[in-house]
Design an enzyme around this catalytic site. Structure first.
Site, PDB file in Angstrom:
ATOM      1  N   ARG A  34       0.814  -1.226   0.000  1.00 49.66           N
ATOM      2  CA  ARG A  34       0.000   0.000   0.000  1.00 49.66           C
ATOM      3  C   ARG A  34       0.853   1.284   0.000  1.00 49.66           C
ATOM      4  O   ARG A  34       0.412   2.334   0.448  1.00 49.66           O
ATOM      5  CB  ARG A  34      -0.938   0.062   1.210  1.00 49.66           C
ATOM      6  CG  ARG A  34      -1.985  -1.022   1.278  1.00 49.66           C
ATOM      7  CD  ARG A  34      -2.993  -0.883   0.129  1.00 49.66           C
ATOM      8  NE  ARG A  34      -4.176  -1.668   0.406  1.00 49.66           N
ATOM      9  CZ  ARG A  34      -4.319  -2.961   0.139  1.00 49.66           C
ATOM     10  NH1 ARG A  34      -3.334  -3.630  -0.444  1.00 49.66           N
ATOM     11  NH2 ARG A  34      -5.442  -3.595   0.427  1.00 49.66           N
ATOM     12  N   SER A  44     -10.955  -0.832   3.227  1.00 47.61           N
ATOM     13  CA  SER A  44     -10.189  -0.937   4.476  1.00 47.61           C
ATOM     14  C   SER A  44      -9.814   0.458   4.938  1.00 47.61           C
ATOM     15  O   SER A  44      -9.200   1.213   4.179  1.00 47.61           O
ATOM     16  CB  SER A  44      -8.897  -1.718   4.260  1.00 47.61           C
ATOM     17  OG  SER A  44      -9.170  -3.007   3.807  1.00 47.61           O
ATOM     18  N   GLU A  66      -5.132   3.743   6.129  1.00 46.79           N
ATOM     19  CA  GLU A  66      -4.619   3.715   4.753  1.00 46.79           C
ATOM     20  C   GLU A  66      -5.388   4.743   3.927  1.00 46.79           C
ATOM     21  O   GLU A  66      -4.983   5.105   2.833  1.00 46.79           O
ATOM     22  CB  GLU A  66      -4.705   2.311   4.152  1.00 46.79           C
ATOM     23  CG  GLU A  66      -6.061   1.887   3.676  1.00 46.79           C
ATOM     24  CD  GLU A  66      -6.015   0.902   2.503  1.00 46.79           C
ATOM     25  OE1 GLU A  66      -4.929   0.620   1.992  1.00 46.79           O
ATOM     26  OE2 GLU A  66      -7.078   0.455   2.099  1.00 46.79           O
TER      27      GLU A  66
HETATM   28  N1  EPU Z   1     -10.667 -10.791  10.294  1.00 47.56           N
HETATM   29  C1  EPU Z   1     -11.361 -10.907  11.473  1.00 47.56           C
HETATM   30  N2  EPU Z   1     -12.360 -10.008  11.707  1.00 47.56           N
HETATM   31  C2  EPU Z   1     -12.688  -9.029  10.848  1.00 47.56           C
HETATM   32  C3  EPU Z   1     -11.959  -8.902   9.641  1.00 47.56           C
HETATM   33  C4  EPU Z   1     -10.944  -9.800   9.395  1.00 47.56           C
HETATM   34  O1  EPU Z   1     -11.116 -11.786  12.286  1.00 47.56           O
HETATM   35  O2  EPU Z   1     -13.620  -8.273  11.134  1.00 47.56           O
HETATM   36  C5  EPU Z   1      -9.626 -11.794   9.989  1.00 47.56           C
HETATM   37  C6  EPU Z   1     -10.105 -12.738   8.869  1.00 47.56           C
HETATM   38  O3  EPU Z   1     -10.834 -13.818   9.391  1.00 47.56           O
HETATM   39  C7  EPU Z   1      -8.806 -13.188   8.254  1.00 47.56           C
HETATM   40  C8  EPU Z   1      -7.924 -11.951   8.399  1.00 47.56           C
HETATM   41  O4  EPU Z   1      -8.501 -11.164   9.435  1.00 47.56           O
HETATM   42  O5  EPU Z   1      -8.234 -14.209   8.992  1.00 47.56           O
HETATM   43  C9  EPU Z   1      -7.790 -11.160   7.119  1.00 47.56           C
HETATM   44  O6  EPU Z   1      -9.070 -10.719   6.683  1.00 47.56           O
HETATM   45  P1  EPU Z   1      -9.403 -10.433   5.150  1.00 47.56           P
HETATM   46  O7  EPU Z   1      -8.965 -11.567   4.291  1.00 47.56           O
HETATM   47  O8  EPU Z   1     -10.818 -10.003   5.071  1.00 47.56           O
HETATM   48  O9  EPU Z   1      -8.454  -9.264   4.730  1.00 47.56           O
HETATM   49  P2  EPU Z   1      -7.941  -7.944   5.466  1.00 47.56           P
HETATM   50  O10 EPU Z   1      -6.540  -8.156   5.897  1.00 47.56           O
HETATM   51  O11 EPU Z   1      -8.912  -7.510   6.507  1.00 47.56           O
HETATM   52  C10 EPU Z   1      -6.921  -7.008   3.253  1.00 47.56           C
HETATM   53  C11 EPU Z   1      -6.966  -5.766   2.444  1.00 47.56           C
HETATM   54  C12 EPU Z   1      -8.267  -5.675   1.647  1.00 47.56           C
HETATM   55  C13 EPU Z   1      -8.348  -6.881   0.747  1.00 47.56           C
HETATM   56  C14 EPU Z   1      -8.278  -8.135   1.609  1.00 47.56           C
HETATM   57  C15 EPU Z   1      -8.219  -9.386   0.790  1.00 47.56           C
HETATM   58  C16 EPU Z   1      -5.621  -4.145   3.628  1.00 47.56           C
HETATM   59  C17 EPU Z   1      -5.597  -2.881   4.383  1.00 47.56           C
HETATM   60  N3  EPU Z   1      -6.817  -4.600   3.263  1.00 47.56           N
HETATM   61  O12 EPU Z   1      -7.961  -6.918   4.241  1.00 47.56           O
HETATM   62  O13 EPU Z   1      -8.198  -4.521   0.822  1.00 47.56           O
HETATM   63  O14 EPU Z   1      -9.541  -6.888  -0.001  1.00 47.56           O
HETATM   64  O15 EPU Z   1      -7.074  -8.120   2.413  1.00 47.56           O
HETATM   65  O16 EPU Z   1      -6.967  -9.462   0.186  1.00 47.56           O
HETATM   66  O17 EPU Z   1      -4.569  -4.716   3.356  1.00 47.56           O
HETATM   67  C18 EPU Z   1      -8.773  -2.206   0.791  1.00 47.56           C
HETATM   68  O18 EPU Z   1      -7.563  -1.975   0.772  1.00 47.56           O
HETATM   69  O19 EPU Z   1      -9.613  -1.286   0.765  1.00 47.56           O
HETATM   70  C19 EPU Z   1      -9.217  -3.582   0.852  1.00 47.56           C
HETATM   71  C20 EPU Z   1     -10.511  -3.898   0.947  1.00 47.56           C
END
Ligand code: EPU
Length: 343
Positions: free
Chosen positions: A164, A238, A339
């Site tokens: 990012r 995010s 972000e």
């Molecule tokens: N999780 C939780 N609770 C929540 C959200 C997430 O326990 O409320 C856990 C999930 O179960 C999983 C882990 O956290 O084990 C990661 O969650 P997720 O795959 O949903 O991804 P994220 O890390 O929350 C990032 C990106 C997203 C992208 C997803 C999928 C960033 C800041 N965000 O989110 O990007 O879609 O991975 O790759 O890196 C964005 O940048 O706007 C965005 C949506």
């Protein structure tokens, strides 16, 4: 070039913040962008370079000039048996380019399906999802230097890309109007299925080896399940970045939270591995998932996303941001940072 004074930005930010700017200028070509920067004066400052407004939180009326690219177009500029280079106008919708690539059997962008925003911003923010990042595809970025009107072509390797991050967000901040981005797509399909629940979501549909179209459709379904549609609740995806911590912090957390989700970030050139900890998980552990403060809330299906519950001001969202940051700091001893571009 289109110029508007005292312009409402409500439809230019997916958070749905009702704010105005003093001046709004849209440029439709490189020449337009050059003319525009030559005509800018001190009185036009501060400048805000705006893409689709899907990563922006306005805290009030913007006291300066908002510059927006309306440069369209996509053109194959090079092709080999293995790859194709597509030069895209910075005002194109990024997901239209992903759909176009998939339809032409040009591969590599499937996992980035349905990310909101425009081509120019993809190169600033190094957007990413499901194990892929824009910088995996970006070959060159063309821009007009605001100070001089000079047209530059910058190789992706010089843009300082990481999670990012890019130089456009730091040392080059507000210095270039991006006019075009050239993406390199593969002609050989090498699907990336290892992130999170992609494989499981495909298997639910009885698919073991997906086509690029099936992978794109599945990514779209996963996103729709988890992320709010700005038509329902204003949001900027995010809100926070996932923190990246060293081994000792990771081990300390693991003692208290043995089931903590994490991604190992392999160290390069002999550097130690680091660990990306999902901030959404930490926010949920703090009890903030689904809670609200005034008209700003933490989304009930994905705690990394802050939402406008209706008529929220930017200040209300910022207050929620600070409250959530403090809660994570108190419980985990870790700082998380937005972000989203807060202006
Ligand atoms: N999780 C939780 N609770 C929540 C959200 C997430 O326990 O409320 C856990 C999930 O179960 C999983 C882990 O956290 O084990 C990661 O969650 P997720 O795959 O949903 O991804 P994220 O890390 O929350 C990032 C990106 C997203 C992208 C997803 C999928 C960033 C800041 N965000 O989110 O990007 O879609 O991975 O790759 O890196 C964005 O940048 O706007 C965005 C949506």
């Amino acid at each position: 070039m289109q110029i508007y004074n005292d312009y409402n930005l409500l439809h230019h930010n997916t958070f749905g913040i009702d704010a105005r700017c003093r001046k709004f200028v849209e440029y439709a070509s490189t020449e337009d962008a050059q003319q525009l920067v030559k005509a800018l004066t001190k009185a036009d400052e501060p400048l805000l370079l705006l893409g689709g407004g899907s990563n922006l939180l306005l805290t009030g009326d913007y006291p300066g000039t908002v510059l927006h690219s309306a440069i369209l177009g996509r053109e194959v500029v090079r092709e080999t048996p293995e790859a194709v280079w597509l030069r895209c106008g910075s005002g194109e919708t990024f997901d239209d380019i992903v759909a176009y690539a998939v339809a032409h059997s040009w591969y590599g962008a499937e996992n980035l399906s349905l990310i909101p925003g425009e081509v120019g911003a993809s190169a600033v923010q190094n957007i990413g999802a499901y194990g892929a990042e824009a910088c995996d595809l970006i070959d060159t970025v063309e821009a007009v230097e605001i100070a001089t009107g000079r047209v530059v072509t910058i190789a992706a390797s010089d843009c300082g890309y990481s999670y990012r991050q890019s130089k456009f967000k730091h040392e080059w901040r507000d210095q270039y109007l991006i006019t075009h981005v050239t993406y390199r797509f593969n002609k050989i399909f090498n699907p990336r299925l290892d992130y999170g629940n992609i494989r499981a979501a495909l298997e639910e549909k009885g698919i073991r080896v997906p086509t690029a179209g099936q992978l794109r459709d599945t990514i779209i379904e996963i996103r729709r399940r988890k992320l709010p549609d700005p038509k329902d609740y204003g949001n900027a995806g995010s809100f926070f970045m996932n923190p990246i911590v060293p081994e000792e912090t990771y081990q300390r957390l693991l003692k208290d939270y043995p089931d903590m989700p994490h991604y190992v970030m392999k160290g390069v050139d002999g550097e130690a591995d680091r660990y990306k900890i999902p901030a959404g998980w930490m926010i949920e552990q703090c009890g903030w998932k689904g809670r609200s403060l005034g008209r700003a809330g933490v989304y009930s299906k994905q705690a990394l996303v802050l939402v406008n519950l209706g008529g929220a001001t930017g200040e209300e969202v910022v207050r929620l941001c600070h409250t959530v940051q403090q809660a994570v700091k108190d419980k985990f001893g870790i700082d998380i940072y937005p972000e989203v571009n807060i202006r």
